[in-house]
Design an enzyme around this catalytic site. Structure first.
Site, PDB file in Angstrom:
ATOM      1  N   CYS A 169       4.185  -1.498   1.665  1.00 33.31           N
ATOM      2  CA  CYS A 169       2.848  -2.351   0.895  1.00 33.31           C
ATOM      3  C   CYS A 169       3.399  -3.397   0.056  1.00 33.31           C
ATOM      4  CB  CYS A 169       1.850  -1.485   0.546  1.00 33.31           C
ATOM      5  SG  CYS A 169       2.363  -0.309  -0.667  1.00 33.31           S
TER       6      CYS A 169
ATOM      7  N   HIS B  58      -0.985   1.943  -3.604  1.00 31.19           N
ATOM      8  CA  HIS B  58      -1.309   1.064  -2.261  1.00 31.19           C
ATOM      9  C   HIS B  58      -1.667  -0.236  -2.760  1.00 31.19           C
ATOM     10  CE1 HIS B  58      -1.077   0.171   2.059  1.00 31.19           C
ATOM     11  NE2 HIS B  58      -2.227  -0.113   1.869  1.00 31.19           N
TER      12      HIS B  58
ATOM     13  N   HIS C 135      -2.070  -6.154   4.762  1.00 34.24           N
ATOM     14  CA  HIS C 135      -1.260  -5.101   4.205  1.00 34.24           C
ATOM     15  C   HIS C 135      -0.287  -4.396   5.217  1.00 34.24           C
ATOM     16  CE1 HIS C 135      -3.990  -1.097   5.038  1.00 34.24           C
ATOM     17  NE2 HIS C 135      -4.209  -2.195   5.954  1.00 34.24           N
TER      18      HIS C 135
END
Length: 360
Positions: free
Chosen positions: A274, A322, A334
């Site tokens: 990510c 994240h 993402h």
């Protein structure tokens, strides 16, 4: 003796640097307004292990979230190790250059000593002072003073260089210890990542084919319900800003990676995790940012959700493990987790911690 000691230290360090190329906390801040935890869908058929598919989904999701946290720890340790490796290389170069300079200065000092010996211990200026010529006498005084100052400067430079080499050697030892400590952290994080991913895969592998398909459906439903709740809160009412020129470049890079697989620790070009995706996107736009989502949250300027624009980074979960890039219309691009590809998703499909702006 000192020269031999520094030489041994430098040689040892340079040899050790040959292995550097071989493979090997979150900032406390109040959570900004975001969606509540995803609502739990209605009861689903029980899996062979006695748990409902929804319980299995939540357990798998938590395992991957923990893997994401360990990935952040791994990436941060790797980033520090790379920095320390570079510093060690520079220190090794400084040690070698310092040793060479010391040798040169000692040769110059030796040449001066030999010159004085050849002249019965008297430098040229002193011999001139003993002559009967008044002008030569005055010139001799000046030359003697210059010679004394040159000798003093030479000895001072030699002393400073020796002290510098001692400092470089000490710093190299400190950096080496830090490097090894971060490599230990990397190894521990890697072990934890693999364990969490293996546990998640094991859970999913116990499901029948139909159950795995249903599990994917539950994932999409939970994400959509969270997104609907976020949109229903009016979060997008004031979000209508255009991307900055750099933001447009970052968004273009990130969206061009859609379809590439998530691989923990990856920074492209074939796969990403990510924060690898977001950091590389902004690097491509000419604005380097921290490597990990936690460091991105800790170091980049925070932006209110209502002021969000495409290119900004949305940080998720209470531990900032994240990150996705906002691309407009309530969506992010993402890299979700292992087993998934870079994709578009609802910006509110996960619990939002806050928003940061790389080019604020």
């Amino acid at each position: 003796m000192y020269r031999r000691h520094c030489g041994a230290a430098a040689i040892t360090l340079v040899c050790a640097l040959a292995v550097l190329a071989s493979p090997v906390q979150a900032f406390a801040a109040p959570a900004l307004p975001g969606p509540a935890d995803p609502p739990v869908p209605s009861a689903t058929p029980a899996s062979p292990g006695g748990k409902s598919l929804e319980e299995v989904r939540l357990e798998i999701d938590e395992l991957y979230r923990r893997a994401g946290a360990a990935t952040d720890a791994y990436n941060l340790a790797e980033e520090k190790a790379e920095k320390q490796s570079g510093e060690l290389v520079e220190l090794a170069r400084s040690i070698v250059e310092g040793r060479e300079k010391i040798a040169e200065l000692k040769d110059r000092a030796g040449a001066q000593a030999r010159e004085q010996y050849r002249n019965a211990g008297l430098p040229p200026g002193a011999r001139l002072m003993l002559s009967g010529d008044p002008q030569l006498f005055l010139d001799g005084i000046n030359r003697a003073r210059q010679g004394q100052q040159a000798t003093k400067d030479l000895l001072g430079e030699l002393t400073r260089t020796q002290q510098d080499v001692e400092t470089y050697t000490k710093d190299a030892g400190t950096n080496w210890k830090k490097l090894e400590a971060d490599r230990v952290k990397q190894a521990k994080a890697k072990k934890k990542i693999n364990a969490q991913i293996a546990a998640a895969k094991k859970l999913e592998s116990r499901l029948e084919k139909e159950e795995r398909a249903r599990l994917r459906t539950l994932e999409r439903e939970a994400a959509q319900q969270a997104q609907n709740a976020w949109l229903g809160s009016g979060a997008l009412k004031e979000i209508n800003r255009e991307a900055s020129p750099l933001g447009k470049e970052a968004v273009a890079f990130a969206t061009a990676q859609i379809g590439k697989p998530y691989v923990w620790g990856a920074e492209g070009p074939e796969s990403y995790d990510c924060s690898g995706l977001t950091s590389q996107a902004w690097a491509a736009a000419g604005r380097p940012i921290p490597r990990t989502s936690q460091e991105q949250w800790r170091l980049l300027p925070h932006i209110a959700i209502r002021d969000m624009r495409p290119g900004d980074l949305i940080i998720y979960h209470a531990d900032a493990t994240h990150v996705g890039m906002y691309v407009g219309d309530g969506r992010i691009v993402h890299a979700p987790r292992p087993g998934r590809d870079v994709t578009l998703a609802g910006a509110g499909s996960m619990r939002i911690l806050g928003v940061v702006r790389p080019d604020a």
